[in-house]
Write an enzyme that holds these catalytic residues in place. Sequence first.
Site, PDB file in Angstrom:
ATOM      1  N   THR A  12       0.811  -1.224   0.000  1.00 50.60           N
ATOM      2  CA  THR A  12       0.000   0.000   0.000  1.00 50.60           C
ATOM      3  C   THR A  12       0.839   1.266   0.000  1.00 50.60           C
ATOM      4  O   THR A  12       0.491   2.256  -0.646  1.00 50.60           O
ATOM      5  CB  THR A  12      -0.926   0.002   1.243  1.00 50.60           C
ATOM      6  OG1 THR A  12      -1.813  -1.099   1.122  1.00 50.60           O
ATOM      7  CG2 THR A  12      -1.733   1.274   1.348  1.00 50.60           C
ATOM      8  N   CYS A 278      -5.258 -18.793  20.353  1.00 46.94           N
ATOM      9  CA  CYS A 278      -5.212 -17.529  21.107  1.00 46.94           C
ATOM     10  C   CYS A 278      -4.013 -16.718  20.606  1.00 46.94           C
ATOM     11  O   CYS A 278      -2.959 -17.284  20.334  1.00 46.94           O
ATOM     12  CB  CYS A 278      -5.021 -17.773  22.598  1.00 46.94           C
ATOM     13  SG  CYS A 278      -6.307 -18.777  23.339  1.00 46.94           S
TER      14      CYS A 278
HETATM   15  N1  ASP Z   1      -2.838  -5.533   0.204  1.00 51.33           N
HETATM   16  C1  ASP Z   1      -1.754  -4.709   0.684  1.00 51.33           C
HETATM   17  C2  ASP Z   1      -0.489  -5.553   0.687  1.00 51.33           C
HETATM   18  O1  ASP Z   1      -0.308  -6.331   1.589  1.00 51.33           O
HETATM   19  C3  ASP Z   1      -2.052  -4.195   2.042  1.00 51.33           C
HETATM   20  C4  ASP Z   1      -1.000  -3.283   2.627  1.00 51.33           C
HETATM   21  O2  ASP Z   1       0.059  -3.059   2.104  1.00 51.33           O
HETATM   22  O3  ASP Z   1      -1.267  -2.734   3.702  1.00 51.33           O
HETATM   23  O4  ASP Z   1       0.303  -5.454  -0.210  1.00 51.33           O
END
Ligand code: ASP
Length: 341
Positions: A12, A278
């Site tokens: 992301t 857990c």
């Molecule tokens: N789908 C993305 C990834 O894991 C999510 C992220 O980067 O937060 O590449």
Amino acid sequence: MNKVLLIYTGGTIGMGQNAVTGALEPLDFNHLVESMPEFRLIKTEIDVYQFTPPIDSSDMAPDKWAKLVRIIARRYDAYDGFVILHGTDTMAYTASALSFMLENLTKPVILTGSQLPMGQLRTDGKENLVTSIELAALKDSQGRARVPEVCIYFSGRLMRGNRSTKINADGFHAFDSFNYPHLCDAGVDFVFHDHHILKPDFGKPMTPHLTLDPNVVVFSLFPGVQEHIVRNVLQAKEVRGIVMRTFGSGNAPQTPWLMHALREAARRGIVVVNISQCVSGSVEMGRYDTGYQLKAAGIVSGYDSTVESAVTKLMFLLARHSTPATIRNLMDRSLAGEISR
Ligand code: ASP
């Protein structure tokens, strides 16, 4: 000036919106830097290695872990530390795998990413990236790396990689390490918890390992779990290792077919590791009879392992040893600080 290698795999932090679908997709590193002019102000010498194409971390796989190990091993002497930009979804798996594959690591390898892309005003990526680079470059008074381990840095917390788990799909506190203290809390100042940081042998070289055996499976027990389904999993001929997620302190239903199937699998040389569903606490197979029966069936304890650590440790050991007894023995030991023993 200290030198850090920044390895951009995707995630992301470097994504942008597809004009047609509106979905986030990985973009190259130039896009990320353009969204963060402050990058050029960082007082550490930074070289960048980028994956082409960058990936969403759902596409991370053992061959890419080997690629990361190769990148680090080939440039190990040229840098003080390494930062890996990575999607959050499988970051804890990558961190765990690397902790086993980079044996006797004497330099920081810090994975980070973000929940909001760098281009967005409220992004958490900027702080995560800048702090990770600072931590990766830090030395102690003897000129040794301050944190010589594979870590995840996210939202003010530096955590041991093989103790970390993604805990939140939306919030900025996306990771935690329930069974191990943070290595450093980053507020106005860095507060290191030195006692909890690994102490490698600085006189010995780091040994990279490139192979893993991914013939493993993870399955969770639940009330009502069906015999024919479990048998199909246990009898699949490719399976060499199983991570079984049990109840509480490592307990399973006492039904005779399950104990029988597990005993039979163990006898055929399949290594079955018991970890708890857990997020906090440890497996203790002698505490209840329901757990004791598993021990008697030849199941090994995963202690307070995360699922990410148990799976990658099993892949690592299966690639290196052919005797189930040796693998069971090594599962019982801490190789990179992944279990409390
Ligand atoms: N789908 C993305 C990834 O894991 C999510 C992220 O980067 O937060 O590449």
